[in-house]
Design an enzyme around this catalytic site. Structure first.
Site, PDB file in Angstrom:
ATOM      1  N   GLU A 204       0.898  -1.178   0.000  1.00 50.71           N
ATOM      2  CA  GLU A 204       0.000   0.000   0.000  1.00 50.71           C
ATOM      3  C   GLU A 204       0.922   1.211   0.000  1.00 50.71           C
ATOM      4  OE1 GLU A 204      -2.080   0.698   3.681  1.00 50.71           O
ATOM      5  OE2 GLU A 204      -3.595   1.998   2.754  1.00 50.71           O
ATOM      6  N   ASP A 283     -11.886   1.536   4.930  1.00 51.50           N
ATOM      7  CA  ASP A 283     -12.403   2.312   6.072  1.00 51.50           C
ATOM      8  C   ASP A 283     -13.464   3.265   5.529  1.00 51.50           C
ATOM      9  OD1 ASP A 283     -10.336   1.512   8.263  1.00 51.50           O
ATOM     10  OD2 ASP A 283      -9.139   2.029   6.500  1.00 51.50           O
TER      11      ASP A 283
END
Ligand code: HPA
Ligand code: ZN
Length: 344
Positions: A204, A283
């Site tokens: 990431e 999220d």
């Protein structure tokens, strides 16, 4: 009907799976405020607008600072119940028929909140959703890589002895830079010996080598994010050959500035190269959208077409940790949907 609206309606009604979502990353601004008021916690925000204004991140760490602040208002069984029920209710609305949710006890245990409190609240919500609308849920024990490996092993042992069968897999989250996979070999070896499935965040903010090391040193079956694999073309070939699933989170990647714009995202190139790419929200309340909003944004900004959207959804069910029979049933349900509702 406008073409955009037709795609949005079609993807919304499609039965879908989500494989990469942190339960703490589903805390809504209104729930944050209502729990803070309940517990008398002073927050630097007075309204939903104030909270959402703070969702302006420079990188992973600036997000994590706010994310861990949010966990400070979730304290008792009712809080965990409502946190889970809010997300599962959204799953119902979004036709996310199967979800694999990351639970992070290390955000709570140091504050004196027990695993029993967390699990009791979560279990009530999961049972209610399963009985109420047949929601399929698996939990992933997500360990935090900015904390020592021994701490993760302790939490794994605690979860395994106190809540056997409650978690299907372990994962590894939090700050990637400075916390490479090589530091977690014993944790993963132990989890595998206890029969847990495995996944880990990698590639990431960390380099492509973290993806390869997660596969080679930790033995993970799935990679969370993994988009920086593109920096190593040989790794992309390997991911495709070995059919290693990537749980990609497009809106998250733009919010945390992994890509400047969604137009720059590389997930469709990976998909077209044969990599088992899936779409997820990570999220969702912090990053501007749940699963459907991620798909719709890909349609609008990356010209995602129906054929690839169906492929991404099929990949997600195939890459799930569901047992074979349940997986086959979910895939058959998806096939029926696609037969009855060809893509617009
Ligand atoms: N990366 C790492 N850790 C996280 C994330 C993420 O995107 N979301 C919540 N914890
Ligand atoms: Zn994540």
């Amino acid at each position: 009907m406008q073409e955009r609206q037709a795609f949005a309606n079609w993807i919304t009604a499609m039965p879908k799976a989500e494989l990469h979502v942190h339960i703490d990353g589903t805390l809504t601004a209104s729930r944050l405020l209502d729990r803070a008021a309940k517990h008398g916690v002073d927050l630097p925000y007075g309204s939903v607008e104030d909270v959402t204004k703070a969702y302006d991140f420079d990188n992973l760490q600036s997000f994590l600072d706010l994310y861990y602040l949010g966990t400070g208002v979730i304290r008792d069984e009712e809080d965990f119940y409502l946190l889970m029920l809010d997300y599962l209710t959204t799953c119902r609305e979004q036709h996310i028929t199967h979800t694999e949710i990351m639970v992070e006890p290390q955000s709570y245990l140091p504050k004196g909140v027990s695993l029993a409190t967390m699990m009791s609240g979560f279990k009530q919500a999961v049972d209610e959703a399963q009985a109420g609308w047949g929601q399929s849920v698996l939990l992933i024990l997500s360990l935090l890589r900015h904390l020592p490996e021994e701490d993760g092993i302790d939490v794994l042992e605690l979860a395994h002895s106190s809540f056997p069968g409650s978690f299907v897999a372990i994962g590894l989250a939090s700050s990637e830079v400075g916390h490479p996979p090589v530091g977690f070999t014993e944790l993963y070896a132990r989890a595998r010996s206890l029969g847990y499935r495995t996944t880990a965040h990698a590639g990431e903010e960390g380099p492509a080598s973290f993806v390869a090391d997660s596969l080679d040193l930790l033995g993970v079956e799935r990679i969370d994010h993994g988009i920086r694999s593109a920096e190593d073309p040989a790794l992309v070939v390997r991911l495709a050959r070995e059919q290693i699933p990537l749980t990609v989170c497009p809106l998250s990647n733009v919010k945390l500035k992994v890509f400047e714009r969604l137009e720059d995202h590389n997930l469709l190139e990976a998909l077209d190269a044969g990599v088992k790419v899936t779409v997820n929200s990570d999220d969702p309340t912090y990053f501007g959208g749940f699963l459907n909003e991620n798909f719709i944004a890909l349609h609008e900004h990356l010209l995602l077409d129906g054929k690839r959207a169906a492929r991404l959804t099929r990949n997600a069910f195939e890459a799930s940790f569901l047992p074979a029979k349940a997986k086959a049933d979910k895939l058959a349900e998806l096939d029926r949907y696609l037969t009855d509702h060809p893509s617009p």
